[in-house]
Design an enzyme around this catalytic site. Sequence first.
Site, PDB file in Angstrom:
ATOM      1  CB  CYS A  14      -1.011   0.052   1.119  1.00  0.00           C
ATOM      2  SG  CYS A  14       0.089   0.167   2.764  1.00  0.00           S
ATOM      3  CB  CYS A  17       4.243  -0.504   1.734  1.00  0.00           C
ATOM      4  SG  CYS A  17       3.178  -1.608   2.799  1.00  0.00           S
ATOM      5  CB  CYS A  81      48.958 -14.015  -3.083  1.00  0.00           C
ATOM      6  SG  CYS A  81      48.822 -12.325  -3.550  1.00  0.00           S
ATOM      7  CB  CYS A  84      45.257 -11.913  -6.394  1.00  0.00           C
ATOM      8  SG  CYS A  84      46.851 -12.238  -6.866  1.00  0.00           S
ATOM      9  CG  ASP A 508       9.367 -26.064  18.776  1.00  0.00           C
ATOM     10  OD1 ASP A 508       8.522 -25.285  19.441  1.00  0.00           O
ATOM     11  OD2 ASP A 508       8.632 -26.800  18.066  1.00  0.00           O
ATOM     12  CG  ASP A 707       8.984 -27.523  12.582  1.00  0.00           C
ATOM     13  OD1 ASP A 707       9.522 -26.211  12.229  1.00  0.00           O
ATOM     14  OD2 ASP A 707       7.975 -28.134  12.670  1.00  0.00           O
ATOM     15  CG  ASP A 711       9.664 -23.888  15.155  1.00  0.00           C
ATOM     16  OD1 ASP A 711       8.637 -23.636  15.816  1.00  0.00           O
ATOM     17  OD2 ASP A 711      10.197 -25.040  15.164  1.00  0.00           O
TER      18      ASP A 711
END
Length: 813
Positions: A14, A17, A81, A84, A508, A707, A711
């Site tokens: 919207c 936002c 190296c 670089c 959890d 899981d 979560d």
Amino acid sequence: MAERRKLPIRGMTCAACAARVEEALSRVPGVQRAMVNLATEEAFVEAEPGLRWIELARAVKDAGYEVPTETVVLPIGGMTCAACAAHVEEALRALPGVVSVVVNLATEKATVTYVPGTVGLADFRRAVAEAGYEVLEAPAEGVAAPVEDQAERKMRQARFRMRVAWALTIPIILWMLPEMLWGLMWPSHLAFNLGMILLAAPVLFWVGRRTYRSGLTAALHGYPNMDTLITLGTGVSFLTGPLSFFFPIANYAGVAAMIMAFHLTGRYVEETAKGRASQAIRRLLELGAKTARVVRDGLEVEVPVEAVQVGDVMVVRPGEKIPTDGVVVEGESAVDESMATGESMPVNKRPGDPVIGATVNQEGLLKVRATRVGKDTFLAQVIRMVEEAQGSKVPIQAFADRVTAVFVPVVLAIALLTFAAWLAFPGTMRALVTAGSFLPWVNPNLGTLTLAIISTVAVLVIACPCALGLATPTALMVASGMGAERGILIRSGEALQTLRDVRMVVFDKTGTLTKGKPEVTHIVPADGVDGREVLRLAASAERGSEHPLGRAVVARAEAEGLPLTDPLGFQARRGLGVLATVDGKRVLVGSRRLAEAEGIELGPVAEAMARLEEEAQTVVVVAADGRALGVLGIADTLKEDAVAAAEELRRMGVRTAMITGDNWRTAQAIARRVGIDHVLAEVLPDGKVAEVRRLQEAFGTVAFVGDGINDAPALRQANVGIALGTGTDIAIEAGDIVLVRGDLMGVVRAMRLSRAAFRKIRQNLFWAFFYNVVMIPLAVMGWMHPVLAEVAMATSSVTVVGNANLLRRARLD
């Protein structure tokens, strides 16, 4: 003059936002004006030219939105190296639209995150070329790797260069021995000097030309690197050969060849060690099946695995690899999934079970319907995640990177000052050399110019930014590979470093500490109520629920053959329970909190609730039309390794917590059985983030184990999110670390791996810094012969890479 930039913005819905994004961008220092178009979902920013794109992307993210980006991994040729790598990183970061760049010297790859539409592959190639390097062609995704991979080719080429260098350098050493021991130039002064020059030239300008080209290119682009130091050191040494015919200086052309030979030997050993460190990706690539037998028009047809499409039915015989991820449609067999999970025991598969591509069918014939192919398969995702981890940087590396950025210019300045000091203060410098005359290779009787050249060349060739540049990436490569082999997928170096500092692990409960397959174990009706009717009403109300507890209630009713009716007016109260109308009655099935909120009198079932809670059962109240009819006791069995994991974490000095929606009595009963330190009970799903934040304030660095699907917010809030999964059922994008096997001892193994990796990184950084801090002053004082300086330099790089490979010996189980 201000620079106009365009950013795509994702997540705006919207005008508010758009205004928020505009405000966030306007507050970024260096932004003069920001405008956001909601319709096109784009932001236009007028900013100072030096403003980095990542600052704009970060401001948008902090405001709660996202700048969509893409990531590409570019194989880079010509880097030798750490300097670089820093120059390539700087060149790519300067491009408009590039959000972040990580260049890994060990894998020789650049991981570039950019805003699509603003910059592309052609721009990356051009920027890298202008910095003096090249973007190599990478094989397309899903295409089989060539028979000889890049690491093997580099080792072979490095071995060839080393052998040729020594084939010419050993005669030089043998020829120099009479002159060194007895002062005899055989067969004559002129022949000896010419011989040194002629034998040294091919070593420097044929097999050493790659070093010269890299060093000169870097210098011409204003970014001198380690090869620049070797080029200058060997070049100056070689020039003493022709100059010795005209000036009173010793001929060090042979020494130049010896320096280059040792340098190329160091490069070969380094390439071999780096090849070992990157074995994980190669082994993963080799795991995939090359062909598949597919049923087409009733016939079995053998096709390349790239030709398999989603929906194809594949025939897999005993001993064959399953070509791609799928679901068993016919047959039963044991499948070896150790490549994905690290678990050696085969897993039984029957129709309806998911299978992972590249796992091995052991016994029976299986027919598998392909569900994911190409870059979407589990194996492809694992390879991508390991590559991302190996291409990331560890926060501890930032200091080494800052040192590397100025290292070569500082060494060049020290070398020039050393030469100038010999010309300006020859007496003082000679006194320093005389003080080191107890060393057999130090000769204070040489001419001033010769000693000046020896000291300058020694400074140039002894300095080693390579050891600094390889200290962390090689250890990270080995650690991420070891993790992948054991079913531990590490998303980034930052996650690996943070895990080492974790002081609290939060689990959890459902599906993490427990198996996530709850069962109704007790049905306790109130006085005068039929228990079967309590179960029937509860199951009918739960028919519309997707919650594991709801499905457990329905499963028990169906197992008892009870007639269920479809609920009306179904309402799910997240984390509390459900309300629905069944057979004209308003039925409540849920927690004590939901029942109390709905004004249900719990006196008739209070005693049963207390008894079940003491037994660590989840208690579900069943009520109809405002009256409590009874309670259901639901138990979810603990995972076999839950107690062992909690005990092992305690032994490692890490505290544990459990977060659950269960009531306090049930939660504390479970915590006592597992050995959990802290209990967070009656937490609704939305409250997990706040609880994790509170634990961070109390204990510091926190890891959350969940899981990966339900979560996700808590995993993001934690300092390290550890997502559990089983096989293809895994949300690989969910966590900073993903445990494929889904076992809790994986958390312990991940922490051990993190600690072991950081011991190696600290050791590597210490030796890299210590070496340079000690050796450069010795070279300035004239105590280091140029050849010994080069041997020491090559040894320092090899030691760092070799030490990283020793990480494989770490005991994680």
